[in-house]
Enzyme design. Structure first.
Site, PDB file in Angstrom:
ATOM      1  N   TYR A   2       0.828  -1.179   0.361  1.00 52.59           N
ATOM      2  CA  TYR A   2      -0.242  -0.023   0.465  1.00 52.59           C
ATOM      3  C   TYR A   2       0.673   1.019  -0.575  1.00 52.59           C
ATOM      4  O   TYR A   2       2.250   1.514   0.548  1.00 52.59           O
ATOM      5  CB  TYR A   2      -0.882  -0.153   1.253  1.00 52.59           C
ATOM      6  CG  TYR A   2      -0.445  -0.125   2.461  1.00 52.59           C
ATOM      7  CD1 TYR A   2      -0.105   1.311   2.616  1.00 52.59           C
ATOM      8  CD2 TYR A   2       0.118  -0.547   3.251  1.00 52.59           C
ATOM      9  CE1 TYR A   2       0.278   1.632   4.157  1.00 52.59           C
ATOM     10  CE2 TYR A   2       1.181  -0.399   4.587  1.00 52.59           C
ATOM     11  CZ  TYR A   2       0.870   0.545   5.578  1.00 52.59           C
ATOM     12  OH  TYR A   2       1.179   0.692   6.301  1.00 52.59           O
ATOM     13  N   CYS A   3       0.437   2.696  -0.248  1.00 48.98           N
ATOM     14  CA  CYS A   3       0.905   3.887  -0.243  1.00 48.98           C
ATOM     15  C   CYS A   3      -0.080   4.758   0.003  1.00 48.98           C
ATOM     16  O   CYS A   3      -1.267   3.871   1.016  1.00 48.98           O
ATOM     17  CB  CYS A   3       1.800   4.039  -1.571  1.00 48.98           C
ATOM     18  SG  CYS A   3      -0.010   4.146  -2.840  1.00 48.98           S
ATOM     19  N   TRP A   4      -0.124   5.501   0.089  1.00 49.53           N
ATOM     20  CA  TRP A   4      -0.588   7.405   0.249  1.00 49.53           C
ATOM     21  C   TRP A   4      -2.066   6.201   0.678  1.00 49.53           C
ATOM     22  O   TRP A   4      -3.294   6.178   1.138  1.00 49.53           O
ATOM     23  CB  TRP A   4      -0.645   7.844  -0.171  1.00 49.53           C
ATOM     24  CG  TRP A   4      -1.476   9.303   0.282  1.00 49.53           C
ATOM     25  CD1 TRP A   4      -2.735   9.793  -0.174  1.00 49.53           C
ATOM     26  CD2 TRP A   4      -1.487  10.224   1.929  1.00 49.53           C
ATOM     27  NE1 TRP A   4      -2.931  11.215   0.238  1.00 49.53           N
ATOM     28  CE2 TRP A   4      -2.941  10.866   1.854  1.00 49.53           C
ATOM     29  CE3 TRP A   4      -1.222   9.621   2.806  1.00 49.53           C
ATOM     30  CZ2 TRP A   4      -3.310  11.249   3.247  1.00 49.53           C
ATOM     31  CZ3 TRP A   4      -1.833  10.063   4.286  1.00 49.53           C
ATOM     32  CH2 TRP A   4      -2.795  11.228   4.023  1.00 49.53           C
TER      33      TRP A   4
END
Length: 353
Positions: A94-96
């Protein structure tokens, strides 16, 4: 394949071997999903550079430069921390917001042959669930507050209750602070967001049909604020108050705060912060006790002249409901364990009233 989070409780059993946070180190340090490791697709400096180009120059140029940086960084991760995994490894990335950074990272892992998944909505989806639980909903809890003046071994009692199978929320443990003027702990406090994430995960693991014991705190633990949903539940909760002789509390504090007394210069600096409350003469006397190594006497004076008056004012200010006293004559571990049956009985009684 994407994974959608619908409740905080899902975090306890994520369908992956490794949870990868592809955001920058600064983003990860502020808050992250539990158990995640940080393998940034962009460093803090690279993220700032790409963002500046995107806003001030050209979006296509920013994406091209960003892609080259991501490729180099993912290559370094493949040659470093990811080199140990075989073909059966299943990562979740995951990222932002589940966008380009995690998508690019996951695409490379997928091309290698690993069964990789993306978190739908990224970190923002997780944070939204935390906010919903702690700021927007009434918590389905049956809290019982464990009150008592400084030095009545409340934190130790919470741990022993937890070992005995009672549900507890250790706010001081989650906030890494003992909640007092001298309560700073090694490592410092987590960010407010990280504290809230830890708290949300703890609440999600509780059985709402059973009481949960929480140490009575003000609205803050050190610099961390207790979120409003929990604070509202705590304000209406029944209270058990531990009492013990001052001399016994002083002996307990001298041992419990051993990490503080091992750093006398730091302790004296903490005491300096009380000068505006207790006066120069009093604080000078306390610092002389530190120099002499007389920590039990110091603890007793702090109890009588600082902590007990402060607790009384706080109770009056917050209009706490009447408490049921649980008197203890000693605070060593044997005495605390011996007191558990009566304390557990009192918890069940007040939670049912």
């Amino acid at each position: 394949m994407k994974l959608t989070l619908t409740h905080i409780s899902q975090l306890a059993e994520l369908p992956c071997d490794t949870l990868i946070d592809a955001r920058s180190p600064a983003e990860f340090a502020e808050d992250h999903l539990p158990g995640a490791i940080n393998l940034p697709s962009l460093s803090d400096a690279e993220r700032a550079e790409v963002g500046t180009i995107y806003v001030q120059e050209d979006r296509f140029k920013a994406r091209r430069i960003g892609a080259s940086m991501v490729a180099r960084n993912v290559a370094a991760h493949l040659e470093g921390p990811l080199a140990q995994y075989d073909g059966g490894w299943q990562p979740l990335v995951y990222c932002w917001r589940g966008g380009q950074r995690s998508g690019s990272f996951a695409s490379i892992l997928d091309q290698i042959g690993w069964r990789v998944r993306l978190l739908e909505g990224g970190y923002r989806a997780y944070r939204r669930l935390v906010v919903q639980l702690l700021y927007e909903e009434a918590l389905p809890l049956r809290p019982v507050l464990l009150d008592g003046n400084t030095g009545t071994a409340k934190t130790r009692l919470l741990a022993l209750l937890g070992e005995a199978g009672v549900q507890v929320i250790d706010l001081e443990g989650l906030a890494n602070h003992r909640g007092s003027a001298l309560g700073a702990m090694s490592g410092g406090q987590p960010s407010q967001k990280l504290f809230e994430g830890r708290l949300a995960q703890r609440i999600a693991a509780l059985d709402p049909k059973k009481p949960v014991v929480i140490e009575a705190e003000s609205h803050k633990v050190g610099a961390r604020m207790i979120p409003p949903s929990l604070w509202t539940a705590m304000k209406d909760a029944p209270v058990l108050r531990i009492t013990a002789p001052v001399a016994e509390r002083a002996r307990y504090l001298a041992v419990a705060y051993g990490d503080v007394t091992k750093a006398p210069d730091s302790l004296c600096s903490m005491l300096d912060m009380l000068r505006h409350l207790r006066g120069h003469g009093t604080v000078d006397r306390w610092q002389e006790m530190v120099a002499a190594g007389d920590f039990t006497a110091l603890a007793e004076e702090l109890i009588r002249e600082h902590y007990d008056p402060s607790y009384q004012r706080a109770r009056e200010r917050h209009d706490m409901p009447p408490a049921r006293d649980v008197p203890l004559t000693a605070l060593d571990d044997g005495a605390l364990r011996a007191a558990l049956p009566a304390l557990m009985s009192a918890i069940e009684t007040v939670s049912a009233e």
